[in-house]
Scaffold this active site. Structure first.
Site, PDB file in Angstrom:
ATOM      1  N   CYS A  18       0.840  -1.163  -0.027  1.00  0.00           N
ATOM      2  CA  CYS A  18      -0.062   0.025  -0.101  1.00  0.00           C
ATOM      3  C   CYS A  18       0.778   1.284   0.011  1.00  0.00           C
ATOM      4  O   CYS A  18       0.412   2.341  -0.088  1.00  0.00           O
ATOM      5  CB  CYS A  18      -0.991   0.100   1.173  1.00  0.00           C
ATOM      6  SG  CYS A  18      -2.290  -1.312   1.245  1.00  0.00           S
ATOM      7  N   HIS A 139      -9.356 -11.728 -13.473  1.00  0.00           N
ATOM      8  CA  HIS A 139      -8.878 -11.285 -14.846  1.00  0.00           C
ATOM      9  C   HIS A 139      -7.164 -11.132 -14.822  1.00  0.00           C
ATOM     10  O   HIS A 139      -6.794 -10.633 -13.598  1.00  0.00           O
ATOM     11  CB  HIS A 139      -9.563 -10.025 -15.059  1.00  0.00           C
ATOM     12  CG  HIS A 139      -9.282  -9.293 -16.518  1.00  0.00           C
ATOM     13  ND1 HIS A 139      -9.443 -10.025 -17.640  1.00  0.00           N
ATOM     14  CD2 HIS A 139      -8.429  -8.181 -16.897  1.00  0.00           C
ATOM     15  CE1 HIS A 139      -8.820  -9.172 -18.634  1.00  0.00           C
ATOM     16  NE2 HIS A 139      -8.359  -8.195 -18.190  1.00  0.00           N
TER      17      HIS A 139
END
Length: 343
Positions: A18, A139
């Site tokens: 992050c 995906h």
């Protein structure tokens, strides 16, 4: 936990976890006025909340979020666990349960064999199963830097979810995981950590917030968020909003000893400095504020506002559930000159 560091995942990305996130000010400016209100959207992007909430009927609302991160450890399976725990956490911060998740993968095929991707996905699958959800697809694309995460769908009652910006004056602030993960991820990338130090950080980041959420859900929680890329004070700023002041006792904030050691050596991610630059103008403090309070966390703990009498009961419960660093770190005050005060 034993880490397999042969894949060296962190060595081929610019920033770990992050800490690679865009700054809060950039995001606020970009999103301002972009999306119109909708009667079914109970929580959208306007309040910097952890997830959106979309009402289906009088008793059910969908909670949706998406999150992905670059590697924070070199072990593919553990990286998958941590990335999934980080993605799922946004649903738990709303007081909701996970239904399903979709994989999102950017795969660096130049530096890593295809077989490594299955290990990452296995780590993510295990964390989704642990909280009662199911992976339904995903995906993948080829990218120059690896990233992995989940698009998560959860369910909550439309009148019984937690928000991040509604803390009640008089409540105390509880934090369920220690700080320092941004500093330690940067140190892992530089091969500075011992195996024991790296394992301790990895275990904390891979720990799901679901069990803490379930323990706290029956209580009178007035606000909740998970501490991630904007650091403790960045997410505290979002919680205070323009309504109250959060008073943080920096000596009470749990920080891993190894993180303090590497912070003193200057091993601090750029994202943590960006957090400090953004938050300092909203902050009152007589002394210097430790950089760890600005540190960009990956899969950090829950920051929760609730009545003190309920906190003291729940700390022992949370520690028994494995959140051993859980403690009170501050209180919610009537609004002062700034939204944050550190003492």
């Amino acid at each position: 936990m034993i880490l397999n560091n042969q894949a060296k995942l962190t060595k081929y990305v610019k920033a770990a976890g992050c800490a690679a996130k865009l700054g809060p000010e950039d995001l606020t400016n970009t999103l301002s006025g972009l999306y119109a209100p909708h009667p079914n959207v109970l929580v959208g992007s306007e309040g910097s909340e952890d997830a959106s909430v979309y009402a289906l009927n009088e008793t059910q609302a969908l909670v949706q979020t998406v999150d992905f991160i670059t590697p924070v450890v070199d072990d593919p399976f553990v990286y998958g666990q941590i990335a999934a725990a980080n993605s799922l956490s946004d649903v738990f911060a709303m007081g909701a349960e996970v239904l399903s998740a979709l994989n999102l993968v950017g795969f660096d095929g130049c530096h890593h064999p295809r077989a490594l991707l299955r290990e990452i996905l296995e780590g993510g699958r295990d964390k989704v199963l642990e909280c009662g959800g199911v992976v339904t697809g995903g995906h993948t694309i080829e990218t120059p830097e690896m990233y992995y995460g989940l698009s998560v769908t959860g369910m909550v009652h439309p009148k019984r979810f937690w928000r991040n910006n509604t803390p009640r004056v008089g409540d105390v602030l509880l934090l369920t995981k220690p700080l320092g993960m941004g500093i330690l991820s940067t140190a892992i990338k530089a091969d500075l950590l011992s195996d024991a130090e790296a394992c301790e950080a990895a275990q904390i980041m891979a720990q799901l917030n679901v069990h803490a959420m379930r323990a706290l859900r029956p209580l009178a929680v007035s606000a909740c968020t998970d501490v991630t890329g904007f650091g403790l004070l960045g997410h505290g700023l979002e919680m205070a909003a323009d309504k109250v002041t959060l008073c943080i006792a920096q000596g009470a904030v749990p920080v891993l000893k190894s993180a303090k050691t590497y912070a003193d050596m200057g091993i601090i991610p750029a994202g943590s400095y960006a957090n400090k630059s953004h938050v300092e103008r909203f902050l009152t403090c007589k002394d210097d504020v430790d950089i760890t309070l600005f540190d960009a966390q990956t899969s950090g703990g829950l920051l929760v506002a609730l009545p003190e009498k309920e906190v003291r009961q729940s700390i022992a419960v949370l520690q028994d559930l494995g959140y051993v660093h859980t403690c009170i770190i501050g209180e919610v005050l009537a609004r002062e000159a700034t939204p944050l005060r550190v003492v």
